[in-house]
Scaffold this motif. Structure first.
Motif, PDB file in Angstrom:
ATOM      1  N   CYS A 163      -6.439  -2.055   1.434  1.00 21.97           N
ATOM      2  CA  CYS A 163      -5.204  -2.261   2.197  1.00 21.97           C
ATOM      3  C   CYS A 163      -5.516  -3.016   3.485  1.00 21.97           C
ATOM      4  CB  CYS A 163      -4.563  -0.919   2.520  1.00 21.97           C
ATOM      5  SG  CYS A 163      -3.198  -1.061   3.683  1.00 21.97           S
ATOM      6  N   CYS A 178       0.846  -1.203   0.000  1.00 23.58           N
ATOM      7  CA  CYS A 178       0.000   0.000   0.000  1.00 23.58           C
ATOM      8  C   CYS A 178       0.879   1.250   0.000  1.00 23.58           C
ATOM      9  CB  CYS A 178      -0.889  -0.026   1.240  1.00 23.58           C
ATOM     10  SG  CYS A 178      -1.755   1.515   1.522  1.00 23.58           S
ATOM     11  N   CYS A 190       0.119   3.799   3.354  1.00 24.68           N
ATOM     12  CA  CYS A 190       0.664   3.589   4.703  1.00 24.68           C
ATOM     13  C   CYS A 190       1.995   2.832   4.674  1.00 24.68           C
ATOM     14  CB  CYS A 190      -0.341   2.826   5.566  1.00 24.68           C
ATOM     15  SG  CYS A 190      -0.606   1.116   5.037  1.00 24.68           S
ATOM     16  N   CYS A 196      -4.270  -0.037   6.542  1.00 20.87           N
ATOM     17  CA  CYS A 196      -4.950   1.252   6.763  1.00 20.87           C
ATOM     18  C   CYS A 196      -6.371   1.275   6.204  1.00 20.87           C
ATOM     19  CB  CYS A 196      -4.138   2.400   6.172  1.00 20.87           C
ATOM     20  SG  CYS A 196      -4.097   2.442   4.366  1.00 20.87           S
TER      21      CYS A 196
END
Ligand SMILES: [Zn+2]
Length: 190
Positions: free
Chosen positions: A50, A15, A18, A53
């Motif tokens: 994700c 991701c 994050c 997050c």
């Protein structure tokens, strides 16, 4: 209608939001708003979410799917249909915006799918797409060339609408038996 799972996805990638989780494919209900419908729920849209997050990204297939469902539910034109009509009419996006009398980037957003035209606007575009002469008429703003039509008014109506004219500058012919007031007014307004 349901969406087939997209093949071109970010599943398994790290991701970028994050930098901790990885994207996993899952299905969500997507809530869209349009000018005509307060809320349209598009069920079972494939997204990458994700694992850490919770940020979601839409694969291109899913964006197309959402646009298609909304178009069907509201009788709207999809971005692809808008593009097809515009190209058939032989103008670019900026010209189309101007011809339809829209704001600077509005038409671009419709074709990009980031904003949706209203249902009535879609009906209107369908007509323009179907009748090239109608589109050309609009494009050239032909109505501006139409001569003002001459309306024959009764003496009472003239007196009511143009009291000063009637009182001060009426020609003697006004009192003639078969005087046509419209003749007089067409020369006044030209
Ligand atoms: Zn994340």
């Amino acid at each position: 209608m349901s969406q087939t799972k997209p093949t071109d996805t970010m599943a398994g990638q790290e991701c970028p939001f994050c930098a901790q989780g990885v994207f996993k494919s899952c299905q969500v209900d997507y809530k869209a708003t349009t000018p005509d419908e307060p809320e349209i729920i598009v069920k079972g849209v494939w997204v990458e979410k994700c694992s850490s997050c919770g940020e979601m990204v839409f694969p291109p297939d899913s964006s197309d799917y959402i646009a298609q469902v909304i178009a069907e539910e509201t009788e709207q034109l999809t971005p692809a249909q808008l593009k097809e009509i515009r190209e058939r009419l032989g103008v670019d996006q900026t010209q189309m915006s101007e011809i339809l009398g829209l704001g600077d980037r509005t038409y671009h957003r419709w074709e990009k799918g980031t904003q949706y035209p209203s249902r009535s606007m879609c009906y209107y575009i369908r007509i323009l797409g179907r009748f090239q002469t109608t589109f050309d008429w609009l494009k050239k703003r032909e109505w501006r060339k139409d001569k003002a039509t001459t309306k024959i008014m009764s003496r009472d109506e003239i007196e009511y609408r143009f009291p000063d004219y009637y009182r001060n500058i009426r020609p003697a012919s006004v009192f003639e038996k078969d005087y046509n007031p419209a003749r007089e007014f067409s020369s006044v307004f030209q």
